[in-house]
Write a protein that holds these residues in place. Structure first.
Motif, PDB file in Angstrom:
ATOM      1  N   GLN A 295       0.831  -1.194   0.000  1.00  0.00           N
ATOM      2  CA  GLN A 295       0.000   0.000   0.000  1.00  0.00           C
ATOM      3  C   GLN A 295       0.875   1.256   0.000  1.00  0.00           C
ATOM      4  O   GLN A 295       1.918   1.291   0.652  1.00  0.00           O
ATOM      5  CB  GLN A 295      -0.908   0.012   1.238  1.00  0.00           C
ATOM      6  N   GLY A 296       0.441   2.264  -0.736  1.00  0.00           N
ATOM      7  CA  GLY A 296       1.154   3.532  -0.729  1.00  0.00           C
ATOM      8  C   GLY A 296       2.437   3.514  -1.530  1.00  0.00           C
ATOM      9  O   GLY A 296       2.793   2.522  -2.159  1.00  0.00           O
ATOM     10  N   ASP A 297       3.140   4.648  -1.478  1.00  0.00           N
ATOM     11  CA  ASP A 297       4.393   4.810  -2.220  1.00  0.00           C
ATOM     12  C   ASP A 297       5.574   4.838  -1.263  1.00  0.00           C
ATOM     13  O   ASP A 297       5.416   4.951  -0.047  1.00  0.00           O
ATOM     14  CB  ASP A 297       4.358   6.122  -3.021  1.00  0.00           C
ATOM     15  N   LEU A 298       6.763   4.756  -1.844  1.00  0.00           N
ATOM     16  CA  LEU A 298       7.984   4.849  -1.054  1.00  0.00           C
ATOM     17  C   LEU A 298       8.032   6.218  -0.379  1.00  0.00           C
ATOM     18  O   LEU A 298       7.937   7.246  -1.055  1.00  0.00           O
ATOM     19  CB  LEU A 298       9.202   4.669  -1.960  1.00  0.00           C
ATOM     20  N   PRO A 299       8.175   6.285   0.960  1.00  0.00           N
ATOM     21  CA  PRO A 299       8.244   7.581   1.643  1.00  0.00           C
ATOM     22  C   PRO A 299       9.458   8.382   1.193  1.00  0.00           C
ATOM     23  O   PRO A 299      10.423   7.837   0.647  1.00  0.00           O
ATOM     24  CB  PRO A 299       8.359   7.196   3.122  1.00  0.00           C
ATOM     25  N   SER A 300       9.424   9.671   1.431  1.00  0.00           N
ATOM     26  CA  SER A 300      10.543  10.525   1.055  1.00  0.00           C
ATOM     27  C   SER A 300      11.723  10.288   1.986  1.00  0.00           C
ATOM     28  O   SER A 300      11.564  10.277   3.211  1.00  0.00           O
ATOM     29  CB  SER A 300      10.131  11.995   1.119  1.00  0.00           C
ATOM     30  N   PRO A 301      12.939  10.118   1.434  1.00  0.00           N
ATOM     31  CA  PRO A 301      14.122   9.981   2.294  1.00  0.00           C
ATOM     32  C   PRO A 301      14.450  11.274   3.047  1.00  0.00           C
ATOM     33  O   PRO A 301      15.275  11.252   3.955  1.00  0.00           O
ATOM     34  CB  PRO A 301      15.235   9.623   1.300  1.00  0.00           C
ATOM     35  N   ALA A 302      13.789  12.370   2.671  1.00  0.00           N
ATOM     36  CA  ALA A 302      13.972  13.627   3.395  1.00  0.00           C
ATOM     37  C   ALA A 302      13.143  13.649   4.679  1.00  0.00           C
ATOM     38  O   ALA A 302      13.423  14.407   5.602  1.00  0.00           O
ATOM     39  CB  ALA A 302      13.581  14.814   2.513  1.00  0.00           C
ATOM     40  N   ASN A 303      12.119  12.792   4.725  1.00  0.00           N
ATOM     41  CA  ASN A 303      11.259  12.727   5.900  1.00  0.00           C
ATOM     42  C   ASN A 303      10.801  11.294   6.120  1.00  0.00           C
ATOM     43  O   ASN A 303       9.623  10.959   5.991  1.00  0.00           O
ATOM     44  CB  ASN A 303      10.044  13.655   5.718  1.00  0.00           C
ATOM     45  N   PRO A 304      11.742  10.411   6.445  1.00  0.00           N
ATOM     46  CA  PRO A 304      11.392   8.998   6.603  1.00  0.00           C
ATOM     47  C   PRO A 304      10.539   8.761   7.844  1.00  0.00           C
ATOM     48  O   PRO A 304      10.607   9.526   8.811  1.00  0.00           O
ATOM     49  CB  PRO A 304      12.759   8.319   6.739  1.00  0.00           C
ATOM     50  N   PRO A 305       9.726   7.719   7.837  1.00  0.00           N
ATOM     51  CA  PRO A 305       8.911   7.393   9.017  1.00  0.00           C
ATOM     52  C   PRO A 305       9.790   7.073  10.220  1.00  0.00           C
ATOM     53  O   PRO A 305      10.930   6.609  10.069  1.00  0.00           O
ATOM     54  CB  PRO A 305       8.117   6.155   8.574  1.00  0.00           C
ATOM     55  N   SER A 306       9.285   7.296  11.398  1.00  0.00           N
ATOM     56  CA  SER A 306      10.017   6.948  12.616  1.00  0.00           C
ATOM     57  C   SER A 306      10.067   5.433  12.762  1.00  0.00           C
ATOM     58  O   SER A 306       9.290   4.706  12.142  1.00  0.00           O
ATOM     59  CB  SER A 306       9.323   7.562  13.832  1.00  0.00           C
ATOM     60  N   GLY A 307      10.997   4.972  13.590  1.00  0.00           N
ATOM     61  CA  GLY A 307      11.094   3.540  13.818  1.00  0.00           C
ATOM     62  C   GLY A 307      11.480   2.796  12.554  1.00  0.00           C
ATOM     63  O   GLY A 307      12.427   3.159  11.863  1.00  0.00           O
ATOM     64  N   CYS A 308      10.743   1.749  12.245  1.00  0.00           N
ATOM     65  CA  CYS A 308      10.981   0.990  11.015  1.00  0.00           C
ATOM     66  C   CYS A 308      10.433   1.785   9.832  1.00  0.00           C
ATOM     67  O   CYS A 308       9.233   2.085   9.781  1.00  0.00           O
ATOM     68  CB  CYS A 308      10.300  -0.376  11.094  1.00  0.00           C
ATOM     69  N   THR A 309      11.287   2.117   8.885  1.00  0.00           N
ATOM     70  CA  THR A 309      10.858   2.951   7.758  1.00  0.00           C
ATOM     71  C   THR A 309       9.867   2.245   6.840  1.00  0.00           C
ATOM     72  O   THR A 309       9.171   2.896   6.063  1.00  0.00           O
ATOM     73  CB  THR A 309      12.078   3.397   6.932  1.00  0.00           C
ATOM     74  N   TYR A 318       3.269  -3.207  13.956  1.00  0.00           N
ATOM     75  CA  TYR A 318       2.599  -3.050  15.248  1.00  0.00           C
ATOM     76  C   TYR A 318       3.298  -1.934  16.023  1.00  0.00           C
ATOM     77  O   TYR A 318       4.175  -1.254  15.493  1.00  0.00           O
ATOM     78  CB  TYR A 318       2.559  -4.372  16.015  1.00  0.00           C
ATOM     79  N   ASP A 319       2.911  -1.718  17.275  1.00  0.00           N
ATOM     80  CA  ASP A 319       3.335  -0.541  18.037  1.00  0.00           C
ATOM     81  C   ASP A 319       4.844  -0.351  18.077  1.00  0.00           C
ATOM     82  O   ASP A 319       5.354   0.758  17.919  1.00  0.00           O
ATOM     83  CB  ASP A 319       2.798  -0.620  19.470  1.00  0.00           C
ATOM     84  N   ARG A 320       5.572  -1.427  18.298  1.00  0.00           N
ATOM     85  CA  ARG A 320       7.027  -1.317  18.428  1.00  0.00           C
ATOM     86  C   ARG A 320       7.671  -0.759  17.160  1.00  0.00           C
ATOM     87  O   ARG A 320       8.692  -0.074  17.214  1.00  0.00           O
ATOM     88  CB  ARG A 320       7.610  -2.691  18.753  1.00  0.00           C
ATOM     89  N   CYS A 321       7.055  -1.025  16.014  1.00  0.00           N
ATOM     90  CA  CYS A 321       7.620  -0.591  14.730  1.00  0.00           C
ATOM     91  C   CYS A 321       7.639   0.931  14.594  1.00  0.00           C
ATOM     92  O   CYS A 321       8.433   1.468  13.820  1.00  0.00           O
ATOM     93  CB  CYS A 321       6.827  -1.201  13.568  1.00  0.00           C
ATOM     94  N   THR A 322       6.767   1.621  15.311  1.00  0.00           N
ATOM     95  CA  THR A 322       6.685   3.073  15.180  1.00  0.00           C
ATOM     96  C   THR A 322       7.775   3.801  15.961  1.00  0.00           C
ATOM     97  O   THR A 322       8.094   4.952  15.663  1.00  0.00           O
ATOM     98  CB  THR A 322       5.323   3.589  15.666  1.00  0.00           C
ATOM     99  N   SER A 323       8.382   3.130  16.925  1.00  0.00           N
ATOM    100  CA  SER A 323       9.314   3.829  17.809  1.00  0.00           C
ATOM    101  C   SER A 323      10.736   3.295  17.798  1.00  0.00           C
ATOM    102  O   SER A 323      11.668   3.990  18.205  1.00  0.00           O
ATOM    103  CB  SER A 323       8.789   3.776  19.254  1.00  0.00           C
ATOM    104  N   GLU A 324      10.937   2.079  17.326  1.00  0.00           N
ATOM    105  CA  GLU A 324      12.254   1.458  17.419  1.00  0.00           C
ATOM    106  C   GLU A 324      12.745   1.004  16.043  1.00  0.00           C
ATOM    107  O   GLU A 324      12.034   0.303  15.326  1.00  0.00           O
ATOM    108  CB  GLU A 324      12.198   0.258  18.369  1.00  0.00           C
ATOM    109  N   VAL A 325      13.955   1.421  15.701  1.00  0.00           N
ATOM    110  CA  VAL A 325      14.548   1.018  14.420  1.00  0.00           C
ATOM    111  C   VAL A 325      15.058  -0.414  14.538  1.00  0.00           C
ATOM    112  O   VAL A 325      15.870  -0.705  15.422  1.00  0.00           O
ATOM    113  CB  VAL A 325      15.709   1.953  14.032  1.00  0.00           C
ATOM    114  N   PRO A 326      14.606  -1.331  13.697  1.00  0.00           N
ATOM    115  CA  PRO A 326      15.082  -2.721  13.783  1.00  0.00           C
ATOM    116  C   PRO A 326      16.529  -2.848  13.316  1.00  0.00           C
ATOM    117  O   PRO A 326      16.926  -2.242  12.322  1.00  0.00           O
ATOM    118  CB  PRO A 326      14.131  -3.481  12.843  1.00  0.00           C
TER     119      PRO A 326
END
Length: 345
Positions: A295-309, A318-326
């Motif tokens: 789903q969706g497009d590749l996020p911008s590398p100028a503003n990558p998602p937090s945690g797991c990109t 799940y919740d852990r993915c939003t805050s912690e980089v694997p």
């Protein structure tokens, strides 16, 4: 069986030692500043390569795959020092070249070459093939004029062209022939390491097979080591010994070709593999592969998602993915993956 499908035997990666490593990359980063305002101050950064670590063994082919914008080409250019790293280290043949001056890195240049995606754009249209292939020897100050002529003639025949072609110009050749000229130009200085940046993506499928087989033959004959960058997983499968999957500047999976294609662990890798067309030419029913549509497009590398990109497109986030980089961990022998699904606390 087509030419592209011929069996390419992998290196014995399990028995490697430090002496077998030709290229070692440690926590490599490349950020491009975003300028804004009247004073053109830095207001952000494009994280093209964001903390990548791996090594390449002498004589192997490491394939790097991912969508456009994942940072594959930037990674290749930073390794060759065509771009300076923001952070991290590149060790080539036991020499740390990360921050050497252009004068000090020059002796390493002949051992590190690149083949670009568009052969017509990378070849000077005003120079003959002979001049183009000889130029790297002149720049490096290698060989006498007589020996240069001999070296150029030998390499041009190795790539499948004729000595008479040396007097011609790039516009007189087809796309596949021009790529052979680019390969000859890269190999004329007898390099140890070649980065192949999407070298067949602009060619017809039938020509792709010929060029890939040529590159594999030259690798075996000349003892070359390749970093093969591509977005086509079917191409990478037939030329690589190991494969790294890159997403938004980071490796999300790294494994041998067999392990990755038979037992992909990361959801992004599985999605990429499911997109490969499968043609059943055998009597036995083809193995069905579940199609995974991201789903969706590749996020911008100028503003990558937090945690797991990858979390914004991952069906298992799940919740852990939003805050912690694997972290990229070795889940199985020589099979690395960066995904919280395998390291749940």
């Amino acid at each position: 069986m087509t030419m592209i499908e011929r069996n390419l035997e992998s290196s014995n990666l399990d028995n490697r030692t430090d002496k077998d490593i030709l290229v070692e990359v440690k926590n490599l980063k490349k950020y491009f500043p975003i300028k804004g305002g009247i004073l053109k101050r830095t207001i952000g950064q494009v994280k093209a390569v964001d903390g990548v670590s791996f090594s390449i063994i002498k004589g192997e082919t490491l394939g790097v795959v991912g969508e456009s914008g994942s940072g594959k080409s930037t990674l290749g250019r930073v390794i060759l020092r065509l771009l300076d790293p923001t952070e991290g280290n590149v060790v080539f043949d036991d020499v740390d070249i990360s921050y050497l001056s252009q004068r000090k890195i020059r002796p390493q240049r002949k051992d590190m070459q690149i083949v670009f995606q568009d052969p017509f754009a990378s070849l000077n249209s005003k120079m003959s093939v002979g001049q183009l292939v000889e130029e790297p020897l002149i720049v490096q100050g290698l060989l006498s004029k007589k020996d240069r002529v001999k070296q150029v003639s030998e390499i041009i025949t190795k790539v499948g062209l004729r000595k008479g072609d040396l007097q011609k110009y790039p516009h007189e050749f087809s796309g596949g022939q021009r790529q052979r000229i680019s390969i000859a130009r890269a190999l004329v200085v007898n390099p140890k390491f070649v980065i192949c940046d999407e070298p067949v993506s602009a060619l017809d499928v039938s020509i792709q097979a010929q060029v890939l087989n040529l590159m594999k033959d030259l690798q075996e004959e000349l003892g070359l080591t390749y970093l093969f960058i591509a977005h086509d997983l079917s191409v990478v499968k037939h030329i690589s010994d190991r494969v790294a999957v890159m997403y938004l500047g980071r490796f999300v999976e790294l494994a041998s070709k067999k392990a990755l294609y038979n037992n992909a662990l990361h959801p992004y890798t599985r999605a990429l593999l499911s997109s490969i067309p499968v043609i059943d030419i055998d009597k036995e029913p083809a193995k069905k592969v579940e199609k995974i549509k991201l789903q969706g497009d590749l996020p911008s590398p100028a503003n990558p998602p937090s945690g797991c990109t990858f979390r914004t497109r991952c069906p298992y986030a799940y919740d852990r993915c939003t805050s912690e980089v694997p972290e990229l961990i070795e889940l199985e022998e020589n099979h690395f993956v960066a995904c919280h699904l395998y390291t749940e606390k």
